[in-house]
Scaffold this active site. Structure first.
Site, mmCIF file in Angstrom:
data_model
loop_
_atom_site.group_PDB
_atom_site.id
_atom_site.type_symbol
_atom_site.label_atom_id
_atom_site.label_comp_id
_atom_site.label_asym_id
_atom_site.label_seq_id
_atom_site.Cartn_x
_atom_site.Cartn_y
_atom_site.Cartn_z
ATOM 1 C CB SER A 59 -0.882 -0.022 1.250
ATOM 2 O OG SER A 59 -1.607 1.172 1.352
ATOM 3 C CE LYS A 118 -4.687 0.425 0.252
ATOM 4 N NZ LYS A 118 -5.475 -0.291 1.293
ATOM 5 C CE LYS A 163 -3.769 4.107 2.122
ATOM 6 N NZ LYS A 163 -5.003 3.560 2.724
ATOM 7 C CG ASP A 177 -7.705 2.789 0.559
ATOM 8 O OD1 ASP A 177 -8.842 3.305 0.655
ATOM 9 O OD2 ASP A 177 -7.133 2.233 1.521
ATOM 10 C CD GLU A 191 -8.891 -0.338 0.603
ATOM 11 O OE1 GLU A 191 -8.000 -0.694 -0.198
ATOM 12 O OE2 GLU A 191 -8.750 -0.373 1.841
ATOM 13 C CG ASP A 223 -10.574 -0.211 4.978
ATOM 14 O OD1 ASP A 223 -10.918 -0.599 6.106
ATOM 15 O OD2 ASP A 223 -9.428 0.251 4.765
ATOM 16 C CE LYS A 244 -7.472 -1.824 6.752
ATOM 17 N NZ LYS A 244 -7.478 -0.345 6.805
ATOM 18 N N GLY A 279 -4.426 -3.858 6.046
ATOM 19 C CA GLY A 279 -3.425 -3.709 7.098
ATOM 20 C C GLY A 279 -3.496 -2.315 7.679
#
Ligand code: OSB
Ligand code: MG
Length: 369
Positions: free
Chosen positions: A135, A161, A163, A188, A213, A238, A262, A290
């Site tokens: 990530s 991934k 952000k 995400d 996400e 998420d 998670k 995570g």
């Protein structure tokens, strides 16, 4: 087996590089560790509170105080409850999922040791290695982002991934596609957008992403359903999936086609397994997210990833992607095929190094029966 003492520790872990999301840039991660001591065995759990009240409503201080005031008194001096029994015992305490999850994790560690099995086996895990990815946070410039992504691909990570946030979305994705081609890629947003931004996500539909996400607000399952109806790319939730009922609602409303699980967010490994099972029964793939955990939290997440419906790569990287020195020995490493091996020792299956835990401790307290 009786609980003789419970130790809480606040630890501060410094990331090797700062991590920026739509809610801010952080480098020092405050965590709380739970250490349960019985007449024989010891269990460890971790609350990944590194983003304070920015990710969910909990901070290390709220987790500490709920654990000290409401959870520990239920346990001290009693027989070790089963993790599922514990989840029932604390069900009357509303939310505070990270606090419950950290204690439950320590109880799972103890339960697996009692059965002399690795945690993965006790949870119903089947695979011995899991697909993982990195990530990658927001960077000051796209060139810096490309350098980091290139570095991770060079190390052998096979899924990236990134952000995103308004103003940092289409361009970074296109530049990654241009430079690195058809790699496994997903984004995400950490709820940085509104339904009125649907055009951005429709534009991303052409970029062959594995998923997008948490584009919208945590408590807005209805708008996620409206957004998903307009997209070919799967929406993955998420923050919104805070327990099994939320997962049920999201699936019934078709708010997403993938769920990120998670344990810390949903109140523990028991709830995580329940959401896994629900999704499996509806052919909805899941993957393990995570929270930049230390090896203690990551070992538990790795065990969870070994369950059969965790079919997308996890946000779970090698120790050296996060911290110069992990709390466990040996550190978690990436295999040549882009996977990570599930620990095979009993319990969490990793060795926690007491001197290191002590070195990063900023506050500790021991509660005895
Ligand atoms: O949204 O998945 C998230 C880290 C902190 C808070 C929220 C998130 C994350 C990550 C980190 O993406 C993933 C990892 O632990 O590698
Ligand atoms: Mg996320």
């Amino acid at each position: 087996m009786k609980i003789e003492a419970i130790e809480l520790r606040a630890i501060d872990m410094t990331l090797r590089t700062p991590f920026e999301t739509s809610f801010g840039r952080e480098q020092v991660m405050p965590f709380m560790l739970v250490h349960i001591l019985t007449d024989g065995l010891e269990g460890w759990g971790e609350a990944p509170t590194g983003f304070g009240a920015l990710y969910n409503e909990e901070t290390r201080d709220t987790v500490w105080s709920i654990t000290e005031q409401l959870i520990i008194p239920l346990l001290l001096g009693r027989e070790v409850p089963s993790p599922q029994g514990f989840a029932q015992q604390v069900a009357h305490i509303r939310r505070n999922h990270m606090a419950k999850a950290a204690v439950e994790a320590a109880l799972w560690d103890l339960e697996a040791q009692r059965q002399r099995k690795p945690l993965a086996k006790v949870l119903g895990g089947e695979r011995s290695t899991v697909q993982v990815g990195v990530s990658q946070g927001i960077e000051p410039t796209i060139d810096e982002l490309l350098a980091r992504v290139g570095g991770y691909l060079g190390q052998g990570y096979r899924r990236i991934k990134i952000k995103i946030k308004p103003g940092w979305d289409l361009e970074p994705v296109r530049r990654i596609r241009k430079q690195f081609g058809d790699i496994l890629l997903q984004v995400d947003a950490n709820s940085a957008y509104a339904l009125s931004d649907a055009a951005t996500f429709k534009a991303l539909d052409d970029d062959n992403l594995l998923l997008v996400e948490q584009p919208l607000e945590e408590d807005d399952i209805v708008d996620h359903a409206k957004l998903q109806a307009q997209l070919r790319t799967p929406v993955c939730l998420d923050e919104s999936i805070v327990h099994e009922r939320a997962a049920r609602a999201a699936l019934e409303l078709r708010a997403c086609r993938v769920i990120n699980i998670k344990p810390a967010r949903v109140g523990g490994l028991s709830a995580a397994v329940a959401i896994h099972d629900l999704c499996r029964s509806q052919q909805i793939p899941v993957w393990c997210g995570g929270m930049l955990e230390t090896g203690i939290g990551r070992a538990a997440n790795l065990a969870l990833c070994s369950l059969p419906n965790f079919t997308l790569p996890a946000d779970l990287s090698a120790s050296d992607r996060y911290y110069a020195e992990d709390l466990i020995d040996p550190p978690i490493v990436l295999n040549a095929d882009g996977t990570i091996t599930v620990p095979t020792g009993v319990g969490l299956g990793v060795t926690i190094v007491p001197e290191r835990v002590e070195r990063y401790t900023v506050r500790k307290a021991r509660f005895t029966a």
